[in-house]
Scaffold this active site. Structure first.
Site, PDB file in Angstrom:
ATOM      1  N   GLU A   1      29.988 -20.744  55.878  1.00 35.77           N
ATOM      2  CA  GLU A   1      28.703 -19.957  55.543  1.00 35.77           C
ATOM      3  C   GLU A   1      29.093 -21.279  54.420  1.00 35.77           C
ATOM      4  O   GLU A   1      29.866 -22.032  53.992  1.00 35.77           O
ATOM      5  CB  GLU A   1      30.305 -18.987  54.710  1.00 35.77           C
TER       6      GLU A   1
ATOM      7  N   ASN B   1      26.811 -26.582  55.675  1.00 32.71           N
ATOM      8  CA  ASN B   1      25.310 -26.272  55.774  1.00 32.71           C
ATOM      9  C   ASN B   1      25.966 -25.879  57.050  1.00 32.71           C
ATOM     10  O   ASN B   1      25.910 -27.263  57.823  1.00 32.71           O
ATOM     11  CB  ASN B   1      24.517 -26.768  54.887  1.00 32.71           C
TER      12      ASN B   1
ATOM     13  N   ASP C   1      19.309 -14.619  55.983  1.00 32.78           N
ATOM     14  CA  ASP C   1      17.951 -14.922  54.897  1.00 32.78           C
ATOM     15  C   ASP C   1      17.148 -14.922  55.656  1.00 32.78           C
ATOM     16  O   ASP C   1      16.046 -16.007  56.047  1.00 32.78           O
ATOM     17  CB  ASP C   1      18.544 -16.308  54.029  1.00 32.78           C
TER      18      ASP C   1
ATOM     19  N   LYS D   1       7.954 -16.530  52.394  1.00 32.91           N
ATOM     20  CA  LYS D   1       7.468 -17.024  52.317  1.00 32.91           C
ATOM     21  C   LYS D   1       6.790 -18.279  53.258  1.00 32.91           C
ATOM     22  O   LYS D   1       8.256 -18.753  53.984  1.00 32.91           O
ATOM     23  CB  LYS D   1       7.230 -17.957  50.456  1.00 32.91           C
TER      24      LYS D   1
ATOM     25  N   ASP E   1      18.292  -6.837  60.237  1.00 39.05           N
ATOM     26  CA  ASP E   1      17.011  -5.451  59.524  1.00 39.05           C
ATOM     27  C   ASP E   1      15.542  -5.464  59.624  1.00 39.05           C
ATOM     28  O   ASP E   1      14.109  -5.013  59.540  1.00 39.05           O
ATOM     29  CB  ASP E   1      17.645  -5.168  58.140  1.00 39.05           C
TER      30      ASP E   1
ATOM     31  N   THR F   1      27.749  -5.468  60.200  1.00 34.87           N
ATOM     32  CA  THR F   1      28.014  -6.326  59.580  1.00 34.87           C
ATOM     33  C   THR F   1      28.090  -5.517  58.392  1.00 34.87           C
ATOM     34  O   THR F   1      27.925  -4.676  58.459  1.00 34.87           O
ATOM     35  CB  THR F   1      27.459  -7.800  59.705  1.00 34.87           C
ATOM     36  N   GLU F   2      28.659  -6.194  57.518  1.00 38.72           N
ATOM     37  CA  GLU F   2      28.285  -6.172  55.657  1.00 38.72           C
ATOM     38  C   GLU F   2      26.480  -5.199  55.206  1.00 38.72           C
ATOM     39  O   GLU F   2      26.583  -4.241  55.117  1.00 38.72           O
ATOM     40  CB  GLU F   2      28.974  -6.292  54.688  1.00 38.72           C
ATOM     41  N   TYR F   3      26.171  -6.219  55.924  1.00 40.34           N
ATOM     42  CA  TYR F   3      24.636  -6.610  55.854  1.00 40.34           C
ATOM     43  C   TYR F   3      24.078  -4.630  57.100  1.00 40.34           C
ATOM     44  O   TYR F   3      23.608  -4.274  55.993  1.00 40.34           O
ATOM     45  CB  TYR F   3      23.251  -7.301  55.858  1.00 40.34           C
ATOM     46  N   GLU F   4      24.274  -4.950  57.946  1.00 38.52           N
ATOM     47  CA  GLU F   4      24.200  -3.870  59.106  1.00 38.52           C
ATOM     48  C   GLU F   4      24.545  -2.254  58.520  1.00 38.52           C
ATOM     49  O   GLU F   4      23.669  -1.789  58.800  1.00 38.52           O
ATOM     50  CB  GLU F   4      24.659  -4.344  60.491  1.00 38.52           C
TER      51      GLU F   4
HETATM   52  C1  LIG Z   1      21.800 -12.330  54.167  1.00 40.39           C
HETATM   53  S1  LIG Z   1      23.504 -12.960  54.248  1.00 40.39           S
HETATM   54  C2  LIG Z   1      24.204 -12.025  54.902  1.00 40.39           C
HETATM   55  C3  LIG Z   1      25.862 -12.160  56.083  1.00 40.39           C
HETATM   56  C4  LIG Z   1      26.150 -11.835  56.638  1.00 40.39           C
HETATM   57  N1  LIG Z   1      26.073 -11.937  58.367  1.00 40.39           N
HETATM   58  C5  LIG Z   1      26.270 -10.030  57.079  1.00 40.39           C
HETATM   59  O1  LIG Z   1      25.546  -9.970  57.758  1.00 40.39           O
HETATM   60  O2  LIG Z   1      27.122  -9.061  55.826  1.00 40.39           O
HETATM   61  C6  LIG Z   1      23.462 -14.375  54.800  1.00 40.39           C
HETATM   62  C7  LIG Z   1      24.315 -15.373  54.709  1.00 40.39           C
HETATM   63  O3  LIG Z   1      24.313 -16.733  55.126  1.00 40.39           O
HETATM   64  C8  LIG Z   1      24.435 -17.551  54.428  1.00 40.39           C
HETATM   65  N2  LIG Z   1      23.544 -18.832  54.925  1.00 40.39           N
HETATM   66  C9  LIG Z   1      22.631 -18.961  54.358  1.00 40.39           C
HETATM   67  N3  LIG Z   1      21.810 -20.420  54.985  1.00 40.39           N
HETATM   68  C10 LIG Z   1      23.245 -20.591  55.513  1.00 40.39           C
HETATM   69  C11 LIG Z   1      23.257 -22.475  56.170  1.00 40.39           C
HETATM   70  N4  LIG Z   1      21.882 -22.621  56.233  1.00 40.39           N
HETATM   71  N5  LIG Z   1      24.425 -22.903  56.791  1.00 40.39           N
HETATM   72  C12 LIG Z   1      25.697 -21.873  56.525  1.00 40.39           C
HETATM   73  N6  LIG Z   1      25.510 -20.689  55.824  1.00 40.39           N
HETATM   74  C13 LIG Z   1      24.165 -19.972  55.327  1.00 40.39           C
HETATM   75  C14 LIG Z   1      24.220 -16.711  52.963  1.00 40.39           C
HETATM   76  O4  LIG Z   1      24.990 -17.999  51.976  1.00 40.39           O
HETATM   77  C15 LIG Z   1      24.679 -16.012  53.472  1.00 40.39           C
HETATM   78  O5  LIG Z   1      25.798 -15.419  52.777  1.00 40.39           O
END
Ligand SMILES: C[S@@+](CC[C@H](N)C(=O)[O-])C[C@H]1O[C@@H](n2cnc3c(N)ncnc32)[C@H](O)[C@@H]1O
Length: 216
Positions: free
Chosen positions: A71, A98, A120, A124, A156, A194-197
């Site tokens: 994360e 990262n 994410d 854009k 999603d 997952t939480e988002y799912e």
């Molecule tokens: C929209 S959330 C989804 C969280 C979880 N996977 C879920 O499905 O509930 C996306 C997560 O990916 C992380 N993230 C985005 N870009 C990343 C990167 N380059 N490296 C590591 N984590 C990243 C974000 O900080 C965020 O917590």
């Protein structure tokens, strides 16, 4: 609006014995899954784990497999790690880094599976290179897979899914088990929600999923 910093974040980070942080220094650490988990021989990686609901579910349903959950956001990974105590989840470690650095952190062939869940979408066009399913990221992740390994991708976001299919192909993968409505498909229940799912499926948004295997 910027999110408020997590209260006592630095103390909480130090108190977590299940987070590795690379501190985003120019030289990322070298990590070997078998050294992190000497009692395990199967390793999986989750990229963008959020608050860790998915990795906790998977760690319970696959007790013979060790998980590294990555994360980017320190505030978020601290909350994930606090909810995943080491005594209870011996097969989970969190890595605050990262995704762009993973090829420098782990040796080739480290993981039998990489999960990318609800990354994410960066809608854009000018931000396309930030999508975790753009060909540059996917090419960087490919050597991390062991023979027969795959990336499992859920989202999603239908536009992101359609964008990702040719990106996987361009990065040298073949896609399988492709569904645009996971919860009505034969693959439902193949892994943890997952939480988002949960949030999106409760709103009625169909969930897309695929598995991608290196083809060259
Ligand atoms: C929209 S959330 C989804 C969280 C979880 N996977 C879920 O499905 O509930 C996306 C997560 O990916 C992380 N993230 C985005 N870009 C990343 C990167 N380059 N490296 C590591 N984590 C990243 C974000 O900080 C965020 O917590």
């Amino acid at each position: 609006m910027r999110a408020r910093k997590l209260k006592h974040r630095d103390e909480r980070l130090l108190a977590c014995d299940n987070i590795i942080t690379d501190e985003f220094s120019s030289d990322p650490p070298s990590l070997v899954p078998a050294e992190l988990f000497p009692d395990y021989s199967k390793f999986r990686l989750e990229i963008g784990c959020g608050k860790g609901g998915f990795v906790r579910g998977e760690a319970i349903s696959h007790p013979d497999t060790a998980y590294i959950a990555v994360e980017l956001i320190t505030d978020v990974i601290v909350q994930a790690a606090e909810r995943t105590p080491k005594e209870e989840y011996k097969n989970v470690v969190f890595l605050n880094t990262n995704a762009s650095r993973l090829d420098r952190i782990f040796p080739a062939g480290s993981f039998e599976r990489i999960h990318i869940n609800f990354c994410d979408p960066w809608p854009k066009k000018r931000n396309a290179k930030r999508r975790l399913t753009c060909r540059t990221f996917l090419s960087l992740f490919r050597p991390l897979l062991s023979d027969g390994g795959c990336i499992a991708f859920k989202t999603d976001n239908a536009d992101l899914f359609e964008y990702s299919l040719p990106e996987f192909e361009a990065a040298g993968y073949r896609t399988e088990k492709v569904t645009r409505d996971l919860h009505s498909s034969e693959y439902y229940g193949c892994d943890t929600e997952t939480e988002y799912e949960k949030a999106f499926s409760e709103k009625g948004t169909p969930i897309c999923r695929l598995e991608a295997y290196p083809s060259r």
